[in-house]
Design an enzyme around this catalytic site. Structure first.
Site, PDB file in Angstrom:
ATOM      1  N   MET A  30       0.850  -1.194   0.000  1.00 55.33           N
ATOM      2  CA  MET A  30       0.000   0.000   0.000  1.00 55.33           C
ATOM      3  C   MET A  30       0.887   1.246   0.000  1.00 55.33           C
ATOM      4  O   MET A  30       0.446   2.326   0.393  1.00 55.33           O
ATOM      5  CB  MET A  30      -0.938  -0.018   1.201  1.00 55.33           C
ATOM      6  CG  MET A  30      -1.924  -1.180   1.107  1.00 55.33           C
ATOM      7  SD  MET A  30      -3.484  -0.889   1.928  1.00 55.33           S
ATOM      8  CE  MET A  30      -2.951  -0.624   3.583  1.00 55.33           C
ATOM      9  N   LEU A  33       6.762   2.816   1.439  1.00 58.25           N
ATOM     10  CA  LEU A  33       7.700   1.697   1.556  1.00 58.25           C
ATOM     11  C   LEU A  33       8.795   1.979   2.582  1.00 58.25           C
ATOM     12  O   LEU A  33       9.294   3.099   2.674  1.00 58.25           O
ATOM     13  CB  LEU A  33       8.348   1.402   0.197  1.00 58.25           C
ATOM     14  CG  LEU A  33       7.426   1.024  -0.963  1.00 58.25           C
ATOM     15  CD1 LEU A  33       8.245   0.451  -2.131  1.00 58.25           C
ATOM     16  CD2 LEU A  33       6.354   0.027  -0.568  1.00 58.25           C
ATOM     17  N   GLY A  36      11.250  -2.944   5.530  1.00 61.34           N
ATOM     18  CA  GLY A  36      10.519  -4.222   5.519  1.00 61.34           C
ATOM     19  C   GLY A  36      10.081  -4.577   4.101  1.00 61.34           C
ATOM     20  O   GLY A  36      10.255  -5.715   3.640  1.00 61.34           O
ATOM     21  N   HIS A  37       9.501  -3.580   3.386  1.00 60.85           N
ATOM     22  CA  HIS A  37       9.094  -3.836   1.992  1.00 60.85           C
ATOM     23  C   HIS A  37      10.319  -4.113   1.121  1.00 60.85           C
ATOM     24  O   HIS A  37      10.296  -4.996   0.262  1.00 60.85           O
ATOM     25  CB  HIS A  37       8.362  -2.620   1.409  1.00 60.85           C
ATOM     26  CG  HIS A  37       7.098  -2.259   2.096  1.00 60.85           C
ATOM     27  ND1 HIS A  37       6.975  -1.151   2.906  1.00 60.85           N
ATOM     28  CD2 HIS A  37       5.887  -2.859   2.099  1.00 60.85           C
ATOM     29  CE1 HIS A  37       5.739  -1.076   3.370  1.00 60.85           C
ATOM     30  NE2 HIS A  37       5.057  -2.098   2.911  1.00 60.85           N
ATOM     31  N   LYS A 150       4.941  -9.951   9.092  1.00 58.55           N
ATOM     32  CA  LYS A 150       4.380  -9.060  10.111  1.00 58.55           C
ATOM     33  C   LYS A 150       2.857  -9.155  10.117  1.00 58.55           C
ATOM     34  O   LYS A 150       2.228  -9.134  11.169  1.00 58.55           O
ATOM     35  CB  LYS A 150       4.807  -7.621   9.856  1.00 58.55           C
ATOM     36  CG  LYS A 150       4.102  -6.680  10.777  1.00 58.55           C
ATOM     37  CD  LYS A 150       4.790  -5.375  10.913  1.00 58.55           C
ATOM     38  CE  LYS A 150       3.878  -4.425  11.619  1.00 58.55           C
ATOM     39  NZ  LYS A 150       2.701  -4.118  10.796  1.00 58.55           N
ATOM     40  N   ASP A 151       2.249  -9.276   8.907  1.00 58.59           N
ATOM     41  CA  ASP A 151       0.792  -9.446   8.807  1.00 58.59           C
ATOM     42  C   ASP A 151       0.493 -10.940   8.740  1.00 58.59           C
ATOM     43  O   ASP A 151       0.078 -11.469   7.712  1.00 58.59           O
ATOM     44  CB  ASP A 151       0.273  -8.714   7.573  1.00 58.59           C
ATOM     45  CG  ASP A 151       0.440  -7.217   7.702  1.00 58.59           C
ATOM     46  OD1 ASP A 151      -0.214  -6.619   8.574  1.00 58.59           O
ATOM     47  OD2 ASP A 151       1.260  -6.646   6.966  1.00 58.59           O
ATOM     48  N   SER A 187       4.479   1.082   8.088  1.00 60.20           N
ATOM     49  CA  SER A 187       4.260   2.422   7.518  1.00 60.20           C
ATOM     50  C   SER A 187       3.602   3.325   8.556  1.00 60.20           C
ATOM     51  O   SER A 187       3.739   4.546   8.509  1.00 60.20           O
ATOM     52  CB  SER A 187       3.371   2.325   6.285  1.00 60.20           C
ATOM     53  OG  SER A 187       3.916   1.393   5.387  1.00 60.20           O
ATOM     54  N   ARG A 188       2.881   2.715   9.501  1.00 59.19           N
ATOM     55  CA  ARG A 188       2.170   3.508  10.512  1.00 59.19           C
ATOM     56  C   ARG A 188       3.110   4.102  11.564  1.00 59.19           C
ATOM     57  O   ARG A 188       2.745   5.041  12.258  1.00 59.19           O
ATOM     58  CB  ARG A 188       1.127   2.647  11.221  1.00 59.19           C
ATOM     59  CG  ARG A 188      -0.017   2.249  10.335  1.00 59.19           C
ATOM     60  CD  ARG A 188      -1.169   1.714  11.174  1.00 59.19           C
ATOM     61  NE  ARG A 188      -2.398   1.724  10.410  1.00 59.19           N
ATOM     62  CZ  ARG A 188      -2.827   0.717   9.656  1.00 59.19           C
ATOM     63  NH1 ARG A 188      -2.138  -0.392   9.599  1.00 59.19           N
ATOM     64  NH2 ARG A 188      -3.950   0.814   8.980  1.00 59.19           N
TER      65      ARG A 188
HETATM   66  O1  PAF Z   1      -0.220  -5.787   3.464  1.00 63.18           O
HETATM   67  C1  PAF Z   1      -0.606  -4.841   2.762  1.00 63.18           C
HETATM   68  O2  PAF Z   1       0.083  -3.839   2.564  1.00 63.18           O
HETATM   69  C2  PAF Z   1      -1.996  -4.917   2.130  1.00 63.18           C
HETATM   70  O3  PAF Z   1      -2.910  -5.539   2.975  1.00 63.18           O
HETATM   71  C3  PAF Z   1      -1.991  -5.572   0.746  1.00 63.18           C
HETATM   72  C4  PAF Z   1      -1.589  -7.034   0.812  1.00 63.18           C
HETATM   73  C5  PAF Z   1      -1.034  -4.828  -0.181  1.00 63.18           C
HETATM   74  C6  PAF Z   1      -3.391  -5.511   0.139  1.00 63.18           C
HETATM   75  O4  PAF Z   1      -3.813  -4.191  -0.005  1.00 63.18           O
END
Ligand code: PAF
Length: 282
Positions: A30, A33, A36-37, A150-151, A187-188
């Site tokens: 989203m 960045l 982590g990304h 992380k998610d 990002s938060r």
């Molecule tokens: O993890 C994220 O950033 C979002 O949930 C994703 C997978 C890009 C879907 O919008």
């Protein structure tokens, strides 16, 4: 590295680049960045010839309009970071283009997987995640898609989505990255003050406490009760949940079993919702 704003531009680039004839990787994001990304993109690039990174603040996964509005939008900076990490293309569509009209998401009922923990505290969140990832998978058609650990609950849900609707896509998990103090990168975090960052460190401290308890074979329920108490009394922290779960099903973990178990936590600090997790049994 190219920046693509539409499905047509993505399709044309894929044809010219020979997407279907090489190992192809995908990292959905989203935006905003961070390291982590970057590590997920590097991981995708280490396994694939071509890598697409998508950047879309997906409206259907926000159950709080204020959170959606406050989400950082930094496309130029994101494209530079994606390029530095090895991406070949950044796909940043308008939500309406990807969804083919007004963005909406159908309810997904996969038991505790979609309705406990994150699902319970963010009603509708996973409906939006499943909707957008399904559309992104259809548009990008990668061999490999990398999602951050992380998610953790999102990872389990995306694996199920891939199994059911995109069996050709290999969902790979990228490690959770922390800063030097132990804070999980998000990002938060940019919305936290210095004091907020200090307060947020209570989350990773409690996870480490649970890991130490697991290593010393202390009863999890006892350790969980203690760490919940610690977090409930941590200044600036409003705890939503702290639990030990089966990392694949998100059922509460059974002590003594063989399945992988993670401790998962969610809390608010300075109005920012933070999540974190750590393995207790692998
Ligand atoms: O993890 C994220 O950033 C979002 O949930 C994703 C997978 C890009 C879907 O919008």
């Amino acid at each position: 590295m190219v920046l693509l704003h539409s499905l047509e531009a993505l399709r044309e680039w894929q044809i010219n680049a020979g997407w279907n004839n090489v190992a192809s990787g995908f990292v959905p994001t989203m935006g905003a960045l961070h390291e982590g990304h970057a590590s997920l993109i590097r991981q995708a690039k280490s396994q694939c010839n071509l890598v697409v990174v998508s950047v879309l603040v997906n409206p259907t996964q926000f159950n709080d309009a204020k959170d959606f509005d406050a989400y950082p939008r930094t496309l130029e900076d994101d494209a530079a970071k994606a390029k530095a990490a090895g991406a070949d293309a950044v796909f940043a569509p308008m939500a309406e283009d990807l969804y083919g009209g007004q963005p909406s998401a159908k309810p997904v009922h996969w038991g505790v997987l979609t309705h406990a923990y994150e699902g319970a505290h963010r009603p509708g969140h996973f409906d939006g995640v499943v909707a957008v990832v399904d559309l992104l998978f259809q548009a990008v058609r990668p061999d490999v898609a990398v999602f951050g650990e992380k998610d953790l609950q999102q990872v389990a849900i995306v694996k199920r989505l891939a199994e059911e609707r995109h069996p050709g896509i290999n969902v790979v998990v990228g490690e959770l990255i922390r800063d030097a103090s132990g804070l999980a990168l998000s990002s938060r975090n940019a919305r936290l003050s210095e004091e907020g960052v200090e307060q947020a460190l209570a989350l990773s401290r409690s996870l480490r406490g649970l890991q130490a308890a697991a290593r010393s074979e202390e009863d999890w329920r006892q350790a969980l009760a203690r760490e919940r108490e610690v977090l409930a009394n941590s200044p600036g922290v409003t705890l939503e949940y702290l639990d030990a779960v089966d990392a694949a099903s998100f059922e509460p973990a059974a002590p003594g079993g063989a399945a992988a178990v993670h401790a998962v936590v969610a809390a608010h600090v300075e109005g920012v919702r933070l999540i974190d997790n750590a393995p207790l049994r692998t």
